[in-house]
Scaffold this active site. Structure first.
Site: not given
Length: 624
Positions: A92, A154-155, A204, A520
């Protein structure tokens, strides 16, 4: 869990008086605020998920980057029947950076999609990056059903709460009928005023519920009315300061590119005759080849640009924010200069440096008005005499040009490789860097002649930005050559998106500047930690175990892959890469770990102490 959708506090503004509004604000009605062709869609029954896809279509979206999961799955079903091109990423974060790259080269809103919980939180780095660099982005995430929000389902993750500090606004949509208006408002927020990211989190059940869709919706954002036209009195005052200045500098930031105001800037520069510096995010806003361009300012800026700002008596600041990497120790920055500061974001003006003449508005509108006002004064009194100022600055450019010292270990100089990539590709290419030494060398040694040719993670400094952002840039501008100039450390964070590139026929070219270290960080360890190289060796370069082997890795992802270890191979392999357009290219350029980025202003000191090499500061006489 955050359930409300009021406008973010940072977007609230006190209502202007009628007189002020008439002078400085262009009114926009709700219909014209909706992006896209504004086709009229008669009321039609559909699901919320279908409304998401249809809204994106009506908003003019052509390409999106995303990864499906349970909470966003209802929206992925109607997406199959859409003409929108969906690019399936491998992470993602890659979707977010790709949307950024797309937005940066096109000037349009980039769109990324993810599921709830870890899918959404994986977008946070890219959202924060877009926030710091003012990139127009809309992130659409799925959320668990509204009935279980707050139950640790969940999630489930409060992505609205998580992202609120790094977005222009974050919406939570729990009703299907709110989807069209919310998306229209999200795109309006992302693309107007100071551009930035907006999150739309859709439960959802809102995706699955039935609703009646119509278009265009009404955009209703109380308190959000960005000023676009600068106050005419302030513009006239700014012109007077310019006319009276003997050592002016046009201090140009990335806001000029965001506002598509490069042509206007060129006219102002040539009208005033003033030197121009372009910050890291403004490279290409003003042509490098123009005789009035004196370089990039900042920690790794050119001596001429840094000194011009320090010695100036007037800073004409356009779409810049006095970032700490430009100013060094703030109270020592440009100590004798008055400040004109024009910016679309009123919060930036006088935030770090007090403006003598503040001008709130779009530089697209302010710059031409300022040029006209300066020209009017010149017609009356004649142009200012800047000859002594230019004599001083030209001497600096001649005495302290950008360059490098060949490495003593016999390995390749990274600066030469990057310079040759720019020379062989030309100004029509797009160059994308992550963060670190390779980023600074790409900013220094490639000539930028046009806007939207240079993309990098400037404000947040995100390792892993380059490959997915280059992917998005190539999708947005497929006819241009797109180079991801990456470090071996940055490359290992997001190189999985090469699979996305190969499968979707996105032929970016990746130059891995492989110094076998976190370059760096290693440079700072060399300079400030007595060469104690704690945890910076990556074992990918010369005389190491080469884990991973970047050539084999590239081949595993279906890329044409090369390794360059000798100077005579540099041009040959770059030319081969330029000729390959049917798949991505990965080049492992094995370079010296001892190469450093110069000039450099060490952290915590005045810009007057700029070093052109280790323990070597310029010697000059201030112009009279």
């Amino acid at each position: 869990m955050s359930k409300g959708t009021p406008i973010s506090p940072s977007l609230m503004a006190s209502k202007p008086s009628a007189a002020k509004a008439a002078d400085s604000v262009d009114s926009v009605d709700s219909a014209s605020a909706v992006l896209g062709p504004n086709r009229v869609v008669e009321p039609t029954e559909m699901t919320g998920s279908e409304a998401i896809v249809r809204s994106l279509e009506e908003l003019g979206v052509d390409d999106v980057f995303g990864l499906p999961g349970g909470a966003i799955l209802p929206t992925y079903d109607p997406l199959m029947a859409s003409k929108i091109n969906h690019i399936l990423v491998r992470h993602e974060q890659g979707a977010g950076h790709a949307a950024q790259g797309y937005a940066m080269v096109t000037g349009r809103v980039g769109v990324c999609i993810a599921t709830s919980g870890p899918g959404a939180t994986n977008l946070v780095t890219a959202i924060a990056d877009a926030h710091m660099d003012s990139v127009p982005l809309v992130a659409i995430t799925g959320q668990v059903a509204s009935s279980v929000i707050g139950s640790d389902a969940f999630q489930e993750a409060d992505i609205v709460g998580i992202t609120m500090p790094v977005t222009k606004h974050s919406f939570l949509v729990t009703r299907a009928e709110d989807i069209p208006q919310t998306l229209a408002e999200a795109f309006h927020l992302a693309s107007t005023g100071r551009p930035g990211p907006v999150l739309v989190d859709v439960t959802k059940d809102a995706q699955q519920s039935k609703m009646t869709f119509s278009w265009p919706p009404k955009v209703d954002l109380p308190g959000y009315r960005p000023v676009t036209r600068g106050h005419s009195k302030q513009v006239r005052e700014a012109a007077k300061l310019i006319a009276a200045s003997s050592k002016p500098v046009l201090y140009v930031g990335g806001g000029v590119i965001k506002a598509a105001a490069s042509e206007e800037l060129l006219r102002l520069a040539e009208t005033t005759g003033a030197p121009v510096v372009t910050t890291l995010t403004a490279r290409g806003a003003f042509p490098d080849s123009h005789p009035q361009h004196v370089g990039m300012p900042g920690m790794h800026g050119s001596v001429s640009a840094v000194t011009a700002l320090q010695q100036a008596d007037l800073l004409v600041t356009l779409g810049a924010r006095f970032d700490d990497r430009v100013t060094g120790v703030l109270n020592t920055f440009a100590p004798n200069a008055k400040v004109i500061h024009a910016d679309i974001d009123p919060a930036e003006i006088s935030k770090n440096r007090t403006a003598d003449v503040p001008i709130v508005g779009s530089v697209k509108e302010i710059i031409p008005e300022l040029a006209d006002a300066v020209r009017a004064l010149q017609e009356k009194d004649g142009p200012a005499d800047l000859s002594a100022w230019w004599t001083f600055l030209r001497r600096l450019k001649e005495d302290y040009p950008l360059g490098w010292t060949e490495p003593e270990d016999g390995l390749l100089a990274p600066q030469k490789i990057i310079k040759r990539i720019g020379e062989l590709t030309g100004p029509e290419g797009v160059y994308v860097a992550g963060v670190g030494q390779h980023q600074m060398w790409a900013a220094q040694f490639i000539d930028y002649e046009r806007p939207r040719a240079w993309l990098n993670s400037a404000g947040l400094g995100t390792m892993g930005y380059s490959v997915p952002a280059a992917m998005g840039a190539k999708v947005g501008n497929p006819d241009r050559v797109v180079w991801a100039i990456d470090g071996d450390g940055c490359f290992q964070m997001t190189n999985q998106e090469l699979a996305t590139c190969t499968l979707n026929k996105i032929p970016i070219k990746v130059a891995v500047i492989n110094n076998s270290s976190l370059g760096m960080v290693r440079q700072w360890q060399t300079l400030f930690y007595d060469g104690r190289y704690s945890n910076t060796d990556l074992h990918t370069g010369a005389e190491t175990v080469r884990i991973p082997d970047f050539v084999k890795l590239g081949e595993a992802y279906g890329c044409a892959s090369f390794r360059v270890e000798r100077e005579e191979e540099i041009d040959e392999v770059i030319q081969k890469a330029l000729e390959i357009n049917d798949r991505p290219v990965v080049i492992d350029f094995v370079v010296s770990p001892n190469a450093m980025v110069w000039p450099m202003v060490p952290s915590g000191v005045s810009n007057d102490l700029i070093q052109v090499a280790r323990n070597s500061t310029p010697v000059w006489e201030e112009e009279d």
